[in-house]
Design an enzyme around this catalytic site. Structure first.
Site, PDB file in Angstrom:
ATOM      1  N   LYS A   1     -24.247  22.990  11.227  1.00 55.42           N
ATOM      2  CA  LYS A   1     -22.840  22.635  10.970  1.00 55.42           C
ATOM      3  C   LYS A   1     -22.477  22.982   9.533  1.00 55.42           C
ATOM      4  O   LYS A   1     -21.422  22.603   9.033  1.00 55.42           O
ATOM      5  CB  LYS A   1     -22.603  21.139  11.193  1.00 55.42           C
ATOM      6  CG  LYS A   1     -22.852  20.667  12.629  1.00 55.42           C
ATOM      7  CD  LYS A   1     -22.421  19.230  12.777  1.00 55.42           C
ATOM      8  CE  LYS A   1     -23.095  18.497  13.914  1.00 55.42           C
ATOM      9  NZ  LYS A   1     -22.941  19.059  15.228  1.00 55.42           N
TER      10      LYS A   1
ATOM     11  N   GLN B   1     -21.702  15.093   9.540  1.00 56.57           N
ATOM     12  CA  GLN B   1     -20.306  15.505   9.323  1.00 56.57           C
ATOM     13  C   GLN B   1     -19.871  15.335   7.868  1.00 56.57           C
ATOM     14  O   GLN B   1     -18.707  15.578   7.565  1.00 56.57           O
ATOM     15  CB  GLN B   1     -19.357  14.701  10.237  1.00 56.57           C
ATOM     16  CG  GLN B   1     -19.575  14.904  11.715  1.00 56.57           C
ATOM     17  CD  GLN B   1     -19.277  16.330  12.189  1.00 56.57           C
ATOM     18  OE1 GLN B   1     -18.639  17.117  11.507  1.00 56.57           O
ATOM     19  NE2 GLN B   1     -19.756  16.667  13.374  1.00 56.57           N
TER      20      GLN B   1
ATOM     21  N   CYS C   1     -19.858  13.089  22.502  1.00 54.45           N
ATOM     22  CA  CYS C   1     -21.111  12.307  22.366  1.00 54.45           C
ATOM     23  C   CYS C   1     -20.873  10.933  21.732  1.00 54.45           C
ATOM     24  O   CYS C   1     -21.781  10.363  21.114  1.00 54.45           O
ATOM     25  CB  CYS C   1     -22.181  13.057  21.572  1.00 54.45           C
ATOM     26  SG  CYS C   1     -22.708  14.574  22.342  1.00 54.45           S
TER      27      CYS C   1
ATOM     28  N   HIS D   1     -22.222   8.685  16.845  1.00 55.22           N
ATOM     29  CA  HIS D   1     -22.647   9.741  17.780  1.00 55.22           C
ATOM     30  C   HIS D   1     -23.867   9.210  18.547  1.00 55.22           C
ATOM     31  O   HIS D   1     -24.645   8.415  18.004  1.00 55.22           O
ATOM     32  CB  HIS D   1     -23.042  10.964  16.944  1.00 55.22           C
ATOM     33  CG  HIS D   1     -23.313  12.211  17.711  1.00 55.22           C
ATOM     34  ND1 HIS D   1     -24.470  12.420  18.411  1.00 55.22           N
ATOM     35  CD2 HIS D   1     -22.565  13.323  17.878  1.00 55.22           C
ATOM     36  CE1 HIS D   1     -24.437  13.621  18.969  1.00 55.22           C
ATOM     37  NE2 HIS D   1     -23.285  14.189  18.667  1.00 55.22           N
TER      38      HIS D   1
ATOM     39  N   ASP E   1     -26.268   9.097   8.763  1.00 51.86           N
ATOM     40  CA  ASP E   1     -26.123  10.328   9.515  1.00 51.86           C
ATOM     41  C   ASP E   1     -25.099  11.175   8.762  1.00 51.86           C
ATOM     42  O   ASP E   1     -23.903  10.886   8.786  1.00 51.86           O
ATOM     43  CB  ASP E   1     -25.633   9.942  10.933  1.00 51.86           C
ATOM     44  CG  ASP E   1     -25.273  11.148  11.765  1.00 51.86           C
ATOM     45  OD1 ASP E   1     -25.356  12.279  11.247  1.00 51.86           O
ATOM     46  OD2 ASP E   1     -24.906  10.958  12.933  1.00 51.86           O
TER      47      ASP E   1
HETATM   48  C1  LIG Z   1     -21.948  12.591  13.443  1.00 52.70           C
HETATM   49  C2  LIG Z   1     -22.953  13.401  14.199  1.00 52.70           C
HETATM   50  N1  LIG Z   1     -24.206  12.971  14.261  1.00 52.70           N
HETATM   51  C3  LIG Z   1     -25.159  13.649  14.913  1.00 52.70           C
HETATM   52  C4  LIG Z   1     -24.875  14.828  15.551  1.00 52.70           C
HETATM   53  C5  LIG Z   1     -25.954  15.552  16.252  1.00 52.70           C
HETATM   54  O1  LIG Z   1     -26.238  16.713  15.521  1.00 52.70           O
HETATM   55  P1  LIG Z   1     -27.317  17.735  16.018  1.00 52.70           P
HETATM   56  O2  LIG Z   1     -26.680  18.556  17.073  1.00 52.70           O
HETATM   57  O3  LIG Z   1     -27.661  18.522  14.796  1.00 52.70           O
HETATM   58  O4  LIG Z   1     -28.464  16.978  16.525  1.00 52.70           O
HETATM   59  C6  LIG Z   1     -23.576  15.317  15.522  1.00 52.70           C
HETATM   60  C7  LIG Z   1     -23.220  16.549  16.247  1.00 52.70           C
HETATM   61  O5  LIG Z   1     -22.090  16.798  16.568  1.00 52.70           O
HETATM   62  C8  LIG Z   1     -22.590  14.594  14.820  1.00 52.70           C
HETATM   63  O6  LIG Z   1     -21.337  15.029  14.748  1.00 52.70           O
END
Ligand SMILES: Cc1ncc(COP(=O)(O)O)c(C=O)c1O
Length: 404
Positions: free
Chosen positions: A220, A197, A361, A114, A194
């Site tokens: 989420k 998900q 993204c 992302h 990260d």
């Molecule tokens: C794998 C991953 N990392 C980071 C993010 C960013 O998350 P946040 O909106 O909480 O900053 C997302 C959001 O969809 C994501 O799916």
């Protein structure tokens, strides 16, 4: 068991509820979370951690309780290793801009990150001269451990940090994070993951994984909007620079000196999103009543249903491995010559199915594969049903027939 839980969600109780399949972006919230936020504003509308009156004391207790529950959920050794942030993006930025770098330090990521786990490294490359390298996945988007090991070896003593999504939002594929961490550690690197998900959908044990940092997206995982978290090893947090210094990040100041507060306060500058933290407290309590392994199993079984309807249709392909059980709760569909946004609008207007369309993204992956139309992504949570995913898949197949 999960069917009963649908009653806890106002949007799912409504007459003719939409099939909400955009959970990788943001989940729905149960009554318990909404009431906790409402109660905060109605009953204790105050700040925590500073004032000593009754309102403030109650808020402080709830903040501590939320930190404890979050620490327990991910098996963090210490409650104070949990930092509340605005979102996973903020958490990853705290790691990227909080560690100190030498010119030439190497940071490895995968090719399916992302932007939140790519842009901070690209920024550091420009601003501080780090060397950001990308490890390519296998053809089916699963993690290539051999290529990863080779990249670690190639980086040699300059390898400083590996930052990997535990589960990709592009395709739902989980990486073998524990094995990758072991390799990275053998090569002397820190490991940041990260978990945006993974934490909402499966058991995450930061100690068992052996990692050093993990970013969470609490919105989420049933929490209020604008809530994220960061877990980090205390010895690293102690030395890490705060990217948001100010009120509550210090123990004391004079006109020309300061004494930093201990983590987590050092990283939580300014008045916090108390309503968000208190709502998260209710969200984590709700999630903790469930078995995360059962959530994961339910999601993969729904994914198998939708994938089986879609995967052999001409003009479409699903990103990631053919075996849906390797894609968690995400079914991300590429469409030949059809704009993904057109299909998403049609799904909503014609069938009441809410999905995400575009590049999610992860522009870098789409650019690398020269895919201009993005994908249509359905992502489930424990409250989704087989009827909903069938409706998605069957309507998508019809849409391809009409628009293709
Ligand atoms: C794998 C991953 N990392 C980071 C993010 C960013 O998350 P946040 O909106 O909480 O900053 C997302 C959001 O969809 C994501 O799916």
């Amino acid at each position: 068991m999960f069917a009963k839980r649908r009653e806890d969600f106002p949007t799912l109780r409504a007459e003719n509820p939409p099939a909400y399949l955009d959970n990788a972006c943001m989940t729905l919230r149960p009554d318990k979370v909404i009431s906790a936020v409402d109660d905060y504003y109605r009953v204790n509308p105050s700040c925590g951690g500073r004032s000593v009156h009754r309102y403030a004391t109650r808020v402080s207790r709830q903040v501590t309780s939320c930190r404890q529950k979050t620490a327990k959920l991910v098996n963090a050794p210490l409650t104070d290793e949990i930092i509340f942030t605005r979102n996973a993006t903020h958490s990853l930025n705290q790691v990227a801009h909080g560690l100190s770098w030498q010119k030439g330090d190497i940071v490895l990521t995968s090719d399916r990150e992302h932007n939140s786990n790519l842009v901070p490294w690209l920024q550091l490359e420009k601003e501080q001269g780090i060397d950001h390298r990308v490890v390519k996945s296998n053809d089916d988007n699963t993690f290539d451990l051999e290529a990863f090991e080779a990249a670690c070896a190639d980086a040699g003593s300059r390898l400083r940090l590996v930052s990997l999504a535990h589960v990709g939002n592009l395709d739902g594929v989980a990486i073998p994070l524990k094995e990758a961490t072991k390799i990275a550690k053998d090569h002397g690197a820190l490991v940041c993951s990260d978990g945006a998900q993974s934490a909402p959908h499966m058991n995450v044990d930061v100690q068992d994984l052996g990692i050093d940092f993990m970013a969470f997206s609490l919105h989420k995982m049933l929490g209020p909007s604008g809530m994220g978290g960061l877990w980090g090893r205390m010895d690293l947090l102690k030395d890490m620079r705060s990217i948001q210094s100010g009120g509550s990040t210090v123990e004391n100041t004079t006109y020309d000196s300061l004494t930093w507060a201990k983590p987590p306060a050092k990283f939580e500058g300014g008045l916090a999103n108390y309503a968000g933290i208190i709502g998260t407290n209710a969200a984590i309590e709700y999630l903790s009543e469930m078995d995360m392994a059962e959530i994961h199993e339910k999601e993969t079984s729904l994914n198998k249903v939708m994938s089986s309807i879609i995967q052999d249709v001409d003009g479409v392909s699903i990103i990631g491995p053919r075996d849906a059980s390797l894609r968690g709760g995400i079914c991300s569909v590429l469409l030949d010559n059809i704009d993904s946004h057109d299909v998403a609008i049609l799904l909503d207007e014609a069938a009441g199915v809410m999905v995400r369309s575009g590049m999610h993204c992860v522009h870098s992956w789409f650019n690398e594969h020269q895919i201009k139309n993005g994908s249509v992504r359905a992502s489930v949570y424990f409250y989704n049903t087989e009827e909903e995913v069938r409706l998605f898949a069957e309507t998508l197949v019809e849409a391809v027939d009409v628009l293709g």
